[in-house]
Design a protein around this motif. Structure first.
Motif, PDB file in Angstrom:
ATOM      1  N   PRO A   6      30.504  40.557  36.853  1.00 28.63           N
ATOM      2  CA  PRO A   6      31.140  41.809  36.441  1.00 28.63           C
ATOM      3  C   PRO A   6      32.605  41.628  36.029  1.00 28.63           C
ATOM      4  CG  PRO A   6      31.144  41.669  38.826  1.00 28.63           C
ATOM      5  CD  PRO A   6      30.444  40.427  38.328  1.00 28.63           C
ATOM      6  N   GLN A  53      24.837  42.623  47.025  1.00 23.96           N
ATOM      7  CA  GLN A  53      25.598  42.529  45.770  1.00 23.96           C
ATOM      8  C   GLN A  53      27.065  42.518  46.145  1.00 23.96           C
ATOM      9  OE1 GLN A  53      24.853  42.009  42.683  1.00 23.96           O
ATOM     10  NE2 GLN A  53      22.626  42.160  42.820  1.00 23.96           N
ATOM     11  N   GLU A  82      29.980  41.768  44.898  1.00 26.76           N
ATOM     12  CA  GLU A  82      31.080  42.319  44.094  1.00 26.76           C
ATOM     13  C   GLU A  82      31.133  43.844  44.191  1.00 26.76           C
ATOM     14  OE1 GLU A  82      28.744  40.282  43.028  1.00 26.76           O
ATOM     15  OE2 GLU A  82      29.715  38.416  42.393  1.00 26.76           O
ATOM     16  N   ALA A  83      29.997  44.465  44.493  1.00 26.52           N
ATOM     17  CA  ALA A  83      29.952  45.923  44.590  1.00 26.52           C
ATOM     18  C   ALA A  83      30.022  46.392  46.043  1.00 26.52           C
ATOM     19  CB  ALA A  83      28.677  46.446  43.930  1.00 26.52           C
ATOM     20  N   VAL A 103      36.271  32.783  47.158  1.00 25.31           N
ATOM     21  CA  VAL A 103      37.093  33.205  46.019  1.00 25.31           C
ATOM     22  C   VAL A 103      36.175  33.599  44.862  1.00 25.31           C
ATOM     23  CG1 VAL A 103      39.099  31.763  46.580  1.00 25.31           C
ATOM     24  CG2 VAL A 103      37.232  30.824  45.184  1.00 25.31           C
ATOM     25  N   ASP A 104      36.732  34.388  43.911  1.00 25.92           N
ATOM     26  CA  ASP A 104      35.951  34.718  42.726  1.00 25.92           C
ATOM     27  C   ASP A 104      36.248  33.702  41.617  1.00 25.92           C
ATOM     28  OD1 ASP A 104      38.369  35.459  41.576  1.00 25.92           O
ATOM     29  OD2 ASP A 104      37.872  37.587  41.381  1.00 25.92           O
ATOM     30  N   SER A 105      35.693  33.947  40.436  1.00 26.85           N
ATOM     31  CA  SER A 105      35.796  32.958  39.358  1.00 26.85           C
ATOM     32  C   SER A 105      37.242  32.779  38.889  1.00 26.85           C
ATOM     33  CB  SER A 105      34.899  33.363  38.190  1.00 26.85           C
ATOM     34  OG  SER A 105      35.212  34.678  37.781  1.00 26.85           O
ATOM     35  N   GLU A 106      38.127  33.674  39.310  1.00 29.20           N
ATOM     36  CA  GLU A 106      39.552  33.508  38.950  1.00 29.20           C
ATOM     37  C   GLU A 106      40.400  33.091  40.143  1.00 29.20           C
ATOM     38  OE1 GLU A 106      40.543  37.240  37.114  1.00 29.20           O
ATOM     39  OE2 GLU A 106      39.548  36.663  35.231  1.00 29.20           O
ATOM     40  N   LYS A 118      35.857  39.431  40.536  1.00 28.51           N
ATOM     41  CA  LYS A 118      34.903  38.872  39.559  1.00 28.51           C
ATOM     42  C   LYS A 118      33.783  38.182  40.336  1.00 28.51           C
ATOM     43  CE  LYS A 118      37.676  39.561  35.935  1.00 28.51           C
ATOM     44  NZ  LYS A 118      37.647  39.610  34.503  1.00 28.51           N
ATOM     45  N   ARG A 119      32.937  37.434  39.627  1.00 28.68           N
ATOM     46  CA  ARG A 119      31.790  36.858  40.317  1.00 28.68           C
ATOM     47  C   ARG A 119      32.262  35.914  41.432  1.00 28.68           C
ATOM     48  NH1 ARG A 119      26.447  35.136  37.005  1.00 28.68           N
ATOM     49  NH2 ARG A 119      27.053  36.993  35.821  1.00 28.68           N
ATOM     50  N   LEU A 141      26.554  46.400  37.086  1.00 29.41           N
ATOM     51  CA  LEU A 141      27.629  46.929  37.934  1.00 29.41           C
ATOM     52  C   LEU A 141      28.779  47.451  37.060  1.00 29.41           C
ATOM     53  CD1 LEU A 141      27.776  44.084  40.652  1.00 29.41           C
ATOM     54  CD2 LEU A 141      26.469  46.218  40.756  1.00 29.41           C
ATOM     55  N   LYS A 179      24.484  41.711  37.529  1.00 30.26           N
ATOM     56  CA  LYS A 179      25.948  41.795  37.662  1.00 30.26           C
ATOM     57  C   LYS A 179      26.545  42.653  36.546  1.00 30.26           C
ATOM     58  CE  LYS A 179      26.253  38.992  41.244  1.00 30.26           C
ATOM     59  NZ  LYS A 179      26.304  39.600  42.579  1.00 30.26           N
TER      60      LYS A 179
END
Lengths: 484, 471
Positions: A460, B99, B101-102, B303-306, A466-467, A403, A400
């Protein structure tokens, strides 16, 4: 991230110039067969569509924008000229059921690709119809089954698969009705010969092997393996996922394989398309020629024509409604013509040079190769087992964090045998500068892991999101948009 | 060296870092006697300019054909924006979005696709694609076999009026697993599946019934009655449909009292060019309670970590890279780029535009029927409501007529001689929204003249030719 296209929708809006005019002709469909409601498609303008999907595209990593060293995936340059020429009108607007007399342009390309693939693999027959590697595997194992059946040998119920194999191998064997028996790997990354000897018998239909294996090393005892399996009456399947490593250097046919598939979207540089389409032609030795999937392209007196069940009555049958991913076959053909004989011999050389160079740089910087005393093929594995223990960071964290350095991550946690691993395949089309920058990034991340581990653990940081929470995604399935 | 960027100096430095004398040494683990000496059968390399010359000449050989062939692959207008965006490198040269997030672009697009396709089928869930319509049907059947816990006979009723090549593919794939495919004949007058025929086929239990809409002959089936019949026998109802037609026709989830359970088919009509048969893509949708047996990739919103919205591949525990021999399917690579094109196509057309394309295709097929009916000797085999294809019987050899018209760059349709020999000299013809009244007029005029011509030279041409009309 961008809004969903449904959130841009306004009742009554549309891309007017795309809508055909109604004619005066009658409509003859009875009312009870007509749809009463409207499907949930967005109502947006042409510009909104163009802007929305252009924006989405920019949220992707791709070969055209980043180094993409995914092990076992061969993310090499996909020549633009090839795509451009495949989109010529004559190819694009050509119906699959056109008569051969109106199809000589396409058929010539397909026929010549069959011949090129035979030469490259050392095999006697090629069928281009499988639409991806896994379908090629299916075709191959179905041919093995048909071969044993044609000899009235019903006792062969088992397919052998090394424990390092791609998941598609055991899944395919099961889909073909076989029991899967796993063969362990020895400490040097080769198939464990004694276990293989103990496993073969009159129940063995065949073995599925990748060479070089998914461990990034050449199976040195391949001839011994071939002898053991053949002596027991089984056949050898070659998984072509790693063909890039040996293209022009050694041929599966010469190693003793009976049947194989070729991933055109890997070795022959057709675009991966965000998950497909691929192409998985199968190549076979003499004894499996009668069983090839149909149709294939034949040539007689300068005229190209389809060969079908009529010419090959023992065929395993058809695998696609028409003849497979024709546009991918066309692109692979063009790639082969651009490379030519000399270019093809160099693919494996430079793929291997790049992999070994990157490995040497990482080794020198203190990373641990999974098989330190072996030569890397076109790819290699590093294990972060020690780092995971000492620094409490995982292969996932490193992937991660890469990236953020604008590199796509290598394949992670595959093969399953090596803990905390990254499988790295740079391909032949990358420059030394890119490899150096990638090595520097990994070295920097290792340094960060020691000095600011939280930065790595929460990566990332620079991407649109974000993750992401994969556990939540699997537990609370949200697979289609519903208005709130 | 095509696409290999290394300078002599690069190579020297890299070899020094690896600590080998030359590239050859990197292959020292491969037994010497196995090494290829040379590859005589491979041609010399071409420049892009030379390749362009060759390919343009070849494309020209297959071009400028007036096409009335349908039979599972349909010519539709594709807005320029569809492939201009689909061809962006960020979509075209990305890998499977493991992946996440990418890969948010591809993932969000797939989520939007799943929403559109599920809604077009009036079902709850769609996967992210199969290889093509035929393999999607095979996978739908395998899915039904895993799902039907009540009827364990593994007997599948497959109408003869389903696309004949789909039938072939289904047999190739499912026959490996001890599943019995039972052919359901079509009614000689209507071209449809009849309930009386089905009733005769239920001596043992039935796992699933496949229901085409429209069927291969272009004829519309009585889908409500067929779906209810399947459910009354505790069998699953599998719809195999033209997705474009579902903007106009009652969609699988709306069939009968409780809807078809699984819907699948060929996505090509939605923005994918004919391209000699592929790449296309298969779609596969189902009711939500069946989702754990759905094969192939599926995208979910999370959702992401935020706490920000994002998308990932989900339910991967069904798939081969996790479950290996126990996976729902061996599929890995799918047809992502074609789904990209389709999603953009559906967004441009919207619900009304898509319905209009279906409607105008239907209207043009009616116009074609009207005009063809004026040619003496042509017979419409099934006088039934249809979508945009017709089966016509010719007074002459269908293969001779096709060949004569092909010389005039008119592709008259698909000959049913080989796949439905019982129908005699029959042709499947199709018209979509791309055909103008002039195109139809031209076709009818040329067909008329070829039919009168063929009556003189019929037998002679038949013997000389070795050109097959069947793929």
């Amino acid at each position: 991230m961008s809004e969903l296209i449904f959130e841009l929708s306004h009742k009554g809006r549309c891309a007017t110039s795309q809508i055909p005019r109604r004619s005066a002709a009658k409509i003859t469909i009875p009312a009870h067969l007509l749809r009463q409601d409207e499907p949930r498609l967005p109502e947006v303008s042409e510009l909104q569509v163009v802007r929305h999907f252009t924006k989405l595209s920019r949220a992707n990593f791709s070969i055209d924008t980043q180094f993409y060293p995914l092990g076992s995936c061969t993310m090499k340059y996909n020549p633009r000229g090839v795509h451009h020429l495949a989109m010529l009108d004559g190819f694009l607007n050509h119906h699959p059921l056109s008569l051969p007399v109106n199809s000589q342009g396409y058929l010539a390309c397909a026929y010549e690709l069959q011949e090129i693939l035979k030469a490259m693999t050392g095999m006697q027959g090629v069928s281009l119809t499988p639409m991806a590697g896994a379908q090629g595997e299916f075709a191959g194992v179905a041919m093995i089954r048909a071969y044993h059946r044609a000899r009235n040998d019903a006792a062969r119920t088992e397919i052998l698969v090394p424990d390092a194999a791609h998941g598609t191998n055991p899944a395919t064997a099961a889909q073909c009705g076989y029991t899967v028996r796993e063969i362990p790997t020895d400490k040097d990354g080769n198939v464990d010969i004694e276990s293989l000897r103990a496993a073969v018998g009159p129940q063995t239909a065949g073995i599925m092997l990748t060479n070089p294996s998914t461990l990034g090393v050449f199976e040195q005892k391949i001839e011994e393996i071939a002898t053991i399996v053949h002596t027991a009456g089984g056949l050898l399947y070659y998984d072509g996922a790693n063909l890039n490593a040996i293209l022009g250097k050694v041929r599966p046919g010469d190693m003793g394989f009976d049947v194989m598939h070729i991933n055109l979207h890997k070795t022959f540089a057709t675009p991966h398309g965000g998950g497909g389409p691929g192409g998985g032609p199968v190549a076979v030795s003499e004894r499996l020629v009668p069983f090839m999937p149909m149709p294939i392209v034949g040539k007689k007196d300068g005229f190209y024509d389809w060969l079908t069940e009529k010419e090959y009555p023992q065929t395993i049958g058809r695998l696609s409604a028409f003849m497979g991913n024709a546009g991918i076959i066309l692109r692979a053909y063009m790639y082969a013509r651009l490379l030519g004989k000399e270019g093809m011999e160099r693919v494996a050389e430079f793929a291997t040079l790049n992999a070994n160079y990157l490995l040497a740089r990482l080794k020198a910087a203190g990373f641990t190769p999974a098989y330190a005393n072996r030569r890397a093929s076109h790819e290699f594995i590093i294990t972060l087992k020690t780092e995971a223990k000492e620094l409490h960071i995982t292969a996932l964290d490193v992937a991660k964090r890469l990236l953020d350095y604008d590199f796509h991550s290598p394949t992670m946690y595959f093969p399953l045998l090596v803990p905390e691993c990254l499988l790295i395949e740079p391909t032949e089309t990358e420059t030394k500068e890119v490899l150096d920058a990638f090595a520097d990034a990994l070295i920097q991340i290792l340094h960060e892991a020691k000095t600011q581990p939280e930065l790595v653990r929460t990566a990332p940081h620079t991407l649109p999101v974000k993750r992401l929470d994969e556990v939540k995604a699997a537990r609370e399935l949200d697979l289609v948009y519903r208005e709130k | 060296m095509p696409f290999i960027p290394h300078s002599v100096n690069d190579i020297k430095q890299m070899l020094a870092t690896i600590d080998v004398a030359n590239i050859e040494q990197l292959f020292d683990e491969i037994p010497v006697h196995l090494r290829v000496k040379n590859l005589p059968a491979i041609p010399e390399s071409l420049t892009e300019m030379e390749l362009g010359r060759l390919m343009r000449a070849r494309a020209h050989l297959d071009s400028e054909l007036l096409c009335f062939i349908g039979a599972g692959a349909y010519e539709h207008h594709i807005p320029a924006a569809v492939w201009s965006i689909t061809s962006r490198g960020e979509f075209m040269t990305a890998y499977t979005p493991y992946q996440a997030e990418a890969s948010q672009g591809t993932l969000q697009l797939l989520y939007e696709y799943q929403t559109m396709m599920a809604s077009l089928m009036a079902l709850d869930i769609s996967n992210a694609s199969m290889y093509d319509g035929a393999t999607a049907l095979a996978e739908a059947i395998l899915m039904a076999v895993r799902l039907n816990r009540k009827n364990k006979s593994n007997r599948i009723l497959l109408p003869r009026a389903v696309h004949p090549f789909y039938q072939d593919v289904v047999r190739t794939i499912v026959s490996q697993q001890g599943i019995e495919i039972i052919e359901v004949p079509y009614d000689k007058t209507t071209g449809c599946v009849s309930l009386e025929t089905l009733d005769e086929m239920t001596k043992e239990d039935i796992t699933a019934l496949v229901i085409p809409q429209p069927n291969f002959f272009g004829v519309l089936e009585e889908v409500d009655a067929l779906t209810d019949w399947a459910h009354s026998k505790h069998a699953l109802a599998i719809a195999v449909v033209n997705p474009l037609a579902m903007a106009l026709l009652k969609a699988p989830g709306q069939w009968g009292k409780s809807g078809a359970d699984i819907a699948c088919g060929e996505g090509q009509p939605l923005g994918v060019p004919l391209a000699s048969g592929g790449p296309y893509y298969g779609f596969l949708c189902c009711k939500k309670e069946l989702v754990r047996q759905l094969p192939g990739r599926v995208v979910g919103r999370t959702v992401d970590s935020e706490g920000k919205q994002g998308f990932v591949l989900t339910m991967q525990a069904r798939e081969q890279h996790i479950r290996r021999a126990k996976a729902t399917s061996n599929i890995c690579t799918n047809q992502g780029l074609l789904v990209t094109a389709s999603t953009i196509y559906m967004s441009l057309m919207g619900p009304k535009g898509l319905r209009q394309v279906a409607l105008v295709s239907h209207q043009n097929a009616q116009l074609l029927q009207e005009k063809l009916a004026t040619i003496s000797g042509i017979e419409f085999v099934f006088q039934m409501p249809n979508f945009h294809e017709w089966v016509i019987r010719l007074p002459k050899s269908v293969d001779v007529v096709l060949r004569e018209l092909a010389k005039l760059k008119v592709q008259a349709g698909f000959s049913l001689r080989q796949v439905y020999p019982e129908l005699g000299e029959c042709l499947l013809v199709c018209a979509t929204e791309t055909k103008t009244a002039e195109d139809i007029e031209k076709f009818v005029t040329l067909l008329t003249s070829v039919l009168s011509l063929a009556s003189h030279s019929n037998d002679k041409t038949e013997k000389k030719s070795n050109v097959r009309t069947y793929l």
